[in-house]
Enzyme design. Structure first.
Site, PDB file in Angstrom:
ATOM      1  N   GLY A   1       7.390 -12.239  81.342  1.00 15.10           N
ATOM      2  CA  GLY A   1       6.149 -12.878  80.916  1.00 15.10           C
ATOM      3  C   GLY A   1       4.960 -12.612  81.816  1.00 15.10           C
TER       4      GLY A   1
ATOM      5  N   CYS B   1      10.011 -15.079  47.580  1.00 10.50           N
ATOM      6  CA  CYS B   1       9.439 -13.748  47.378  1.00 10.50           C
ATOM      7  C   CYS B   1       9.572 -13.363  45.898  1.00 10.50           C
ATOM      8  CB  CYS B   1      10.146 -12.720  48.255  1.00 10.50           C
ATOM      9  SG  CYS B   1       9.665 -11.015  47.882  1.00 10.50           S
TER      10      CYS B   1
ATOM     11  N   CYS C   1      12.087 -10.033  45.863  1.00 15.82           N
ATOM     12  CA  CYS C   1      13.503 -10.079  46.229  1.00 15.82           C
ATOM     13  C   CYS C   1      14.083 -11.498  46.166  1.00 15.82           C
ATOM     14  CB  CYS C   1      13.718  -9.506  47.628  1.00 15.82           C
ATOM     15  SG  CYS C   1      13.169 -10.595  48.947  1.00 15.82           S
TER      16      CYS C   1
ATOM     17  N   CYS D   1       7.456 -10.669  50.457  1.00 11.08           N
ATOM     18  CA  CYS D   1       7.805 -10.516  51.873  1.00 11.08           C
ATOM     19  C   CYS D   1       6.765  -9.650  52.570  1.00 11.08           C
ATOM     20  CB  CYS D   1       9.155  -9.818  52.022  1.00 11.08           C
ATOM     21  SG  CYS D   1      10.542 -10.763  51.412  1.00 11.08           S
TER      22      CYS D   1
ATOM     23  N   CYS E   1      12.461  -6.620  52.444  1.00  9.35           N
ATOM     24  CA  CYS E   1      12.370  -6.919  51.020  1.00  9.35           C
ATOM     25  C   CYS E   1      13.156  -5.880  50.222  1.00  9.35           C
ATOM     26  CB  CYS E   1      10.903  -6.919  50.588  1.00  9.35           C
ATOM     27  SG  CYS E   1      10.623  -7.698  48.990  1.00  9.35           S
TER      28      CYS E   1
END
Ligand SMILES: Nc1ncnc2c1ncn2[C@@H]1O[C@H](COP(=O)(O)OP(=O)(O)OP(=O)(O)O)[C@@H](O)[C@H]1O
Ligand SMILES: [Mg+2]
Ligand SMILES: [Zn+2]
Lengths: 307, 261
Positions: A48, A257, A260, A282, A288
């Site tokens: 980080g 979605c 899908c 998606c 997807c």
């Protein structure tokens, strides 16, 4: 997508036969790569923490992912398979350009399949398919400093990081709740890495934040204009900042979605015609596609092995 | 007042600072005790702000020492502490009210966030608690609760100073530094703000160092007074004594209003 100019092999990966002459492997010279690798090693050692590096001019303008490209160029090897996504899609100009760039300068195979890739360079999304410990995710970062909006002096932000003086990060969250009743930050939602450094996850939706936590893959972040590299090593704790009485939450949708049917992926709202008809699909185009393939293959499989 | 049995809260010894050849302030000595208000007066350029910065951890002196009575270890030289220790003191046990409120406030966040920041800085992670403490303090500095979510830009000069005061006092500091907190304000606004400061300081028993040009302010607020000229202290003592019976010729000129301060 320029799939027609490339040969798709059985893995779904694309081979790039035409390597440009006169360039070093993956464009950058070896000295620069060594310098960047040193920065990456330091970044991995201090999860980080933003490590300054001598960002190079790239044949793309800043803002087009030059930080991510330099990181990718420094870690990619002949045998790697590269996937590039932009806002979840493999097909946008930016993604195609970067993929072609490495195809031509390194001759590496590229793929759209998340699980086939060994290196994934991304702008603004983490793939829906969980990543494995054999993969590296490289983020393109526009603004690496999460404290910048509070404090414009670089000397002071460095000191705040060094002393872990992070209480003021919550001022931003407080402000959100005071004005809107909840935290409205939905992109680039700040996180604390390994209980130490506060980090900007780049403008991914906060939906993706939980995926960063204890991710098996190595996560590398490159900011070209700001000349910073940082990292989250595999299996490292990543916590999104919040208040005890206003815990962190991710986006959810009423819809599934439209293509899908997935109900647990990040959805984009798209307008499909001039009348403004909308649908949700998606944002991760490869995910997807794979979901649709699974749907069409599922009955066959069931018949096949009887399980 | 006899406070000799007590340890001083702040002990300043032989304190000097130079900007190159220029004297900022020179060889300053004084103690401050809990709950005491020390006024610092002097003409422009006499070193008041320099002194305030030196004793509030903002400027490292060239010579001398500043010791603070820390809660755990007693008197400690603030410039011999580690930086994290000193910064922690600055956001818990100390408060600083700046002459220019823009130096002491975050102008891009609401009044409530400004007041609550110190609570968050010392680890408070409960929004509802932070919010209710902040609004308590908004009331204590006699501001409308409606102002809670407003931005400082929409506030008057007097309100900005109230906001600074609330933002500092919310962690119940033991020592507050104020550099000309009322300069630039209308006389009537000044008077109300001074009343407020006096009330809060005496009620909470906070020690205070106040810098001002204004002898009237000093008469009202400070228990003890220090008169500076050219970086040096020319006279110090109980405020009434200094103002009513000044010993130093420069102070005599100041008090008789022959010199503009
Ligand atoms: N940053 C600096 N660099 C150089 N000289 C400075 C600096 N700050 C202050 N000085 C000088 O130090 C002396 C004391 O200044 P200081 O600001 O402490 O005075 P002051 O009593 O607060 O004045 P004022 O009433 O005008 O605010 C002055 O001669 C001033 O010019
Ligand atoms: Mg001054
Ligand atoms: Zn889908």
């Amino acid at each position: 997508m320029t799939a027609s100019s490339q040969n798709k092999n059985t893995n779904g990966s694309m081979e790039n036969p035409e390597i440009l002459e006169g360039y070093n492997f993956a464009y950058l010279d070896d000295q620069t790569k060594r310098m960047i690798r040193r920065a990456i090693l330091k970044a991995v050692a201090i999860p980080g923490y933003q490590v300054p590096f001598g960002s190079r001019e790239m044949p793309l303008p800043f803002g087009w992912g030059t930080g991510g490209i330099q990181v990718t160029a420094s870690i990619i090897g002949q045998d790697d398979i590269l996937k590039v996504i932009d806002q979840g899609s493999d097909d946008t100009t930016n993604a195609v350009n970067i993929r072609n760039f490495f195809g031509k300068t390194a001759g590496v195979d590229t793929t759209e399949k998340t699980n086939k890739a060994t290196v994934i360079q991304t702008r603004h999304r983490i793939p829906e398919t969980p990543l494995s410990k054999d993969q590296i995710l490289v983020y393109q970062v526009p603004i690496p400093e999460p404290l910048r909006w509070l404090e414009h002096r670089e000397t002071e932000t460095r000191k705040m990081h060094a002393l872990a003086e992070y209480g003021v990060m919550h001022v931003g969250l407080y402000e959100n709740i005071a004005h809107y009743g909840r935290v409205t930050t939905s992109y680039d939602y700040p996180v604390q890495v390994d209980d130490r450094y506060i980090m900007s996850p780049s403008p991914i939706p906060k939906f993706d934040n939980p995926k960063m936590d204890k991710m098996p893959a190595l996560q590398l972040f490159g900011a070209g204009r700001e000349k910073r590299i940082y990292a989250v090593p595999p299996f490292t704790k990543v916590k999104s900042l919040d208040f005890d009485d206003h815990p962190f939450t991710i986006e959810s949708w009423e819809e599934s979605c439209a293509l899908c049917g997935s109900s647990n992926s990040f959805l984009d709202e798209v307008i499909t015609d001039d009348e403004g008809t909308r649908m949700f699909v998606c944002s991760d185009s490869n995910f997807c596609k794979e979901q649709i393939e699974k749907l069409t293959n599922a009955p066959l499989l069931q018949n096949g092995d009887g399980s | 007042m006899t406070m000799s049995l007590q340890n001083p809260l702040l002990k300043v010894e032989n304190l000097s600072h130079y900007y190159g050849d220029q004297i900022g302030c020179e060889n300053i000595n004084f103690d401050i005790y809990n709950g005491e208000v020390l006024g610092v007066v002097g003409e422009s350029g006499s070193g008041k702000t320099t002194l305030l910065k030196l004793i509030s951890g903002l400027l490292c002196p060239n010579a001398g020492s500043v010791a603070f009575d820390t809660r755990i270890e007693g008197l400690r030289d603030i410039y011999k502490m580690s930086e994290p220790e000193r910064r922690l003191l600055m956001r818990t046990d100390w408060g600083i009210v700046y002459q220019n409120p823009k130096d002491g406030l975050r102008m891009n966040v609401s009044a409530g966030a400004n007041i609550g920041e110190r609570l968050m800085a010392i680890g408070n992670r409960n929004y509802a608690n932070i919010r209710s403490d902040s609004s308590d303090w908004l009331e204590k500095v006699e501001m409308d609760l409606e102002r809670m979510d407003h931005f400082p830009e929409t506030f008057s000069g007097g309100m900005l100073q109230r906001l600074q005061i609330a933002r500092n006092l919310i962690t119940k500091p033991r020592l507050v530094f104020m550099d000309e907190p009322t300069s630039g304000l209308d006389v009537s606004v000044q008077a109300r703000l001074l009343d407020l400061v006096r009330g809060l300081v005496s009620k909470l028993g906070i020690a205070c160092v106040i810098v001002s040009h204004d002898l009237g302010v000093m008469r009202l607020l400070s228990h003890r007074l220090m008169v500076m000229k050219s970086g040096k202290v020319v006279e110090q003592g109980l405020t009434d004594q200094v103002l009513d019976d000044p010993q130093d010729p420069y102070t005599q000129l100041l008090v008789s209003s022959i010199l503009p301060v």
